[in-house]
Design a protein around this motif. Structure first.
Motif, PDB file in Angstrom:
ATOM      1  N   ALA A  89       0.750  -1.164   0.248  1.00  0.00           N
ATOM      2  CA  ALA A  89       0.183  -0.193  -0.100  1.00  0.00           C
ATOM      3  C   ALA A  89       1.094   1.429  -0.079  1.00  0.00           C
ATOM      4  O   ALA A  89       0.780   2.362  -0.482  1.00  0.00           O
ATOM      5  N   HIS A  90       2.242   1.425   0.731  1.00  0.00           N
ATOM      6  CA  HIS A  90       3.240   2.299   0.879  1.00  0.00           C
ATOM      7  C   HIS A  90       3.179   2.214  -0.619  1.00  0.00           C
ATOM      8  O   HIS A  90       3.460   3.893  -1.500  1.00  0.00           O
ATOM      9  N   ALA A  91       4.183   1.784  -1.115  1.00  0.00           N
ATOM     10  CA  ALA A  91       4.494   1.580  -2.667  1.00  0.00           C
ATOM     11  C   ALA A  91       3.261   2.108  -3.858  1.00  0.00           C
ATOM     12  O   ALA A  91       3.592   3.507  -4.518  1.00  0.00           O
ATOM     13  N   VAL A  92       2.148   1.485  -3.485  1.00  0.00           N
ATOM     14  CA  VAL A  92       1.272   1.681  -4.670  1.00  0.00           C
ATOM     15  C   VAL A  92       0.738   3.588  -4.336  1.00  0.00           C
ATOM     16  O   VAL A  92       0.824   4.383  -5.513  1.00  0.00           O
ATOM     17  N   GLN A 118       2.811   9.892  -7.643  1.00  0.00           N
ATOM     18  CA  GLN A 118       4.388  10.474  -8.614  1.00  0.00           C
ATOM     19  C   GLN A 118       4.960  10.960  -7.762  1.00  0.00           C
ATOM     20  O   GLN A 118       5.990  12.000  -7.633  1.00  0.00           O
ATOM     21  N   ASP A 119       5.308  10.310  -6.644  1.00  0.00           N
ATOM     22  CA  ASP A 119       6.352  10.409  -5.245  1.00  0.00           C
ATOM     23  C   ASP A 119       7.234   9.362  -5.067  1.00  0.00           C
ATOM     24  O   ASP A 119       7.679   9.180  -4.285  1.00  0.00           O
ATOM     25  N   PRO A 153      12.831   6.602  -9.218  1.00  0.00           N
ATOM     26  CA  PRO A 153      11.898   4.844  -9.396  1.00  0.00           C
ATOM     27  C   PRO A 153      11.874   3.745  -9.600  1.00  0.00           C
ATOM     28  O   PRO A 153      11.083   3.168  -8.678  1.00  0.00           O
ATOM     29  N   VAL A 154      12.292   3.584 -10.561  1.00  0.00           N
ATOM     30  CA  VAL A 154      12.199   1.930 -10.903  1.00  0.00           C
ATOM     31  C   VAL A 154      13.204   1.305 -10.093  1.00  0.00           C
ATOM     32  O   VAL A 154      13.056   0.132  -9.315  1.00  0.00           O
ATOM     33  N   LEU A 199      13.427   2.332  -6.701  1.00  0.00           N
ATOM     34  CA  LEU A 199      12.184   2.170  -5.695  1.00  0.00           C
ATOM     35  C   LEU A 199      11.584   0.826  -5.859  1.00  0.00           C
ATOM     36  O   LEU A 199      11.486  -0.007  -4.607  1.00  0.00           O
ATOM     37  N   ARG A 200      11.089   1.115  -6.786  1.00  0.00           N
ATOM     38  CA  ARG A 200      10.082   0.108  -6.984  1.00  0.00           C
ATOM     39  C   ARG A 200      10.945  -1.127  -6.365  1.00  0.00           C
ATOM     40  O   ARG A 200       9.922  -2.084  -6.191  1.00  0.00           O
ATOM     41  N   TRP A 201      11.529  -1.448  -7.054  1.00  0.00           N
ATOM     42  CA  TRP A 201      12.145  -2.889  -6.789  1.00  0.00           C
ATOM     43  C   TRP A 201      12.442  -3.468  -5.590  1.00  0.00           C
ATOM     44  O   TRP A 201      12.511  -4.139  -4.842  1.00  0.00           O
ATOM     45  N   GLY A 202      12.890  -1.581  -4.926  1.00  0.00           N
ATOM     46  CA  GLY A 202      13.326  -1.837  -3.274  1.00  0.00           C
ATOM     47  C   GLY A 202      12.307  -2.480  -2.761  1.00  0.00           C
ATOM     48  O   GLY A 202      12.745  -3.312  -1.233  1.00  0.00           O
ATOM     49  N   LEU A 203      11.061  -1.821  -2.897  1.00  0.00           N
ATOM     50  CA  LEU A 203      10.036  -1.503  -1.654  1.00  0.00           C
ATOM     51  C   LEU A 203       9.313  -3.772  -2.055  1.00  0.00           C
ATOM     52  O   LEU A 203       9.294  -4.083  -1.048  1.00  0.00           O
TER      53      LEU A 203
END
Length: 435
Positions: free
Chosen positions: A246-249, A255-256, A261-262, A264-268
């Protein structure tokens, strides 16, 4: 500038009672300039928790006088450390699981799993997660104090920190009124006396709230470490997966996601997977140390607890209590909760609290048994107090919300006494009640 909490059900300022205006119309900049011990956000949760613990102390002293003698060899309860009748407050606060935590604190975990006559694994300390009892054991070695002092006192002190962090989280994310209700309702919840017992609820709540604060602050490496501690405290870490998602979505939709961003997405995504994998950390440790495959699950079977989806148990429980009407009401209750969670009322909570509000009750329904312990498990479902806060601030009775909150305290105190008397204090062995 005066900052107030947003609430679509709030009345106009002119209709606010004086107490509400004084407590909820917060000048946060001025408050931050105060010494930390004078800030409402510090002394209020500490004071409320202290009052509730004083009440538990008095109730526990009085009710412990009715506890029966607990010798070794009783048929319906495993006693490792015998107690006389009227053992006193501290000894009574180490009942039930507290005795198992004492075994771990004083003796550690066995290398060889005990067996019963039919070859199955007997009840043993590996069913209990290590952070709390090993911490108690370390303090005992340093101070020389006995378990029945260190266990309840440590649990009580951890509860102070948990309440302070709970107030801080809700106050920052939702608002001052909601933070007040969250602390008051949690401190005077029916099973809250367990915060004063040699149990893991205080530590578990502290860790859950700390993880939500760290996630909100985007301290992801700290979150990863705190998840490890939670996984070795209570078996609830998998419920953090939806919270992280939910935090990642929300970061993605707003757009934060920062300059990369890529990454961050993989990290989360990795952090969410990490939370899921940690569910098997303790069972793996148990199997490796005892050199017994599936040792944790087999140990839990000694308590007749099966590690599988248990939703059917709740369905059967509703029928056993109230028949088909109970099942219908159960479905309607879940539907009403789902509606609230998908409405704007809960969106104000932020993705971290919102994610936990949905994930943890789902975890309880899917994973936990329908034993009386379910009342105690609900202590970690603190977002339900935010529903109470929303309900009390509806415009029809908002002016009397502090009186109604006081009524919740009175009813809660009565139920706390009842829970202590019938769940934690052992007055007879005829009831099938386990805390």
């Amino acid at each position: 500038m005066t900052v107030t909490s947003a609430n679509d059900a709030a009345p106009s300022r002119q209709s606010e009672p004086r107490l509400a205006e004084r407590l909820e119309q917060v000048d946060r900049a001025a408050e931050d300039r105060q010494a930390w011990w004078r800030r409402f956000s510090f002394w209020f949760p500490v004071a409320v928790y202290a009052v509730s613990r004083l009440y538990v102390l008095v109730a526990g002293i009085l009710l412990a006088k009715g506890q029966i003698a607990l010798p070794i060899g009783l048929e319906r309860i495993r006693i490792s450390y015998p107690l006389p009748p009227d053992p006193g407050y501290l000894a009574a606060m180490t009942n039930w699981d507290g005795q198992w935590y004492r075994v771990i604190a004083e003796e550690g975990y066995p290398r060889v799993l005990p067996r019963v006559g039919h070859g199955g694994i007997d009840m043993n300390p590996w069913a209990f997660f290590p952070v709390f009892p090993l911490t108690v054991g370390a303090i005992m070695k340093v101070t020389g104090l006995p378990f029945d002092v260190v266990g309840p006192v440590l649990s009580t002190l951890l509860g102070f920190v948990a309440m302070y962090l709970l107030f801080k989280l809700v106050d920052q994310v939702v608002g001052r009124w909601e933070a007040i209700v969250a602390v008051v309702a949690t401190c005077f919840y029916m099973a809250s006396p367990v915060f004063s017992a040699a149990y893991t609820e205080s530590l578990a709540l502290l860790l859950v709230v700390a993880i939500l604060l760290l996630l909100r602050a985007r301290r992801y490496w700290w979150v990863a470490g705190a998840l490890v501690v939670l996984s070795l405290t209570r078996n609830v870490v998998i419920a953090m997966m939806p919270v992280i998602i939910a935090h990642a979505v929300v970061r993605w939709r707003q757009q934060d996601e920062g300059p990369n961003p890529v990454r961050l997405r993989w990290g989360l995504a990795g952090l969410a997977v990490w939370a899921g994998l940690l569910t098997w950390l303790w069972p793996t440790i148990v199997s490796v140390v005892t050199q017994t495959p599936d040792a944790y699950n087999q140990t839990m079977l000694a308590w007749n607890i099966q590690t599988k989806v248990k939703l059917y148990m709740w369905w059967d429980l509703l029928y056993a209590y109230w028949g088909v009407v109970g099942q219908v009401l159960g479905v309607l209750g879940v539907a009403a909760f789902a509606w609230f969670m998908l409405s704007k009322h809960s969106w104000r909570w932020g993705p971290e609290i919102w994610g936990w509000a949905g994930a943890y009750p789902g975890y309880i329904l899917m994973v936990t048994s329908t034993t009386p312990s379910r009342v105690r498990y609900a202590l970690l479902a603190f977002p339900f107090t935010l529903i109470i806060a929303w309900f009390l601030k509806l415009r029809w009775w908002s002016r009397w919300r502090y009186w109604m909150l006081g009524g919740i305290v009175v009813v809660g105190a009565i139920l706390m006494w009842w829970w202590l008397e019938h769940y934690l204090i052992i007055k007879n062995l005829t009831d099938d009640l386990y805390p």
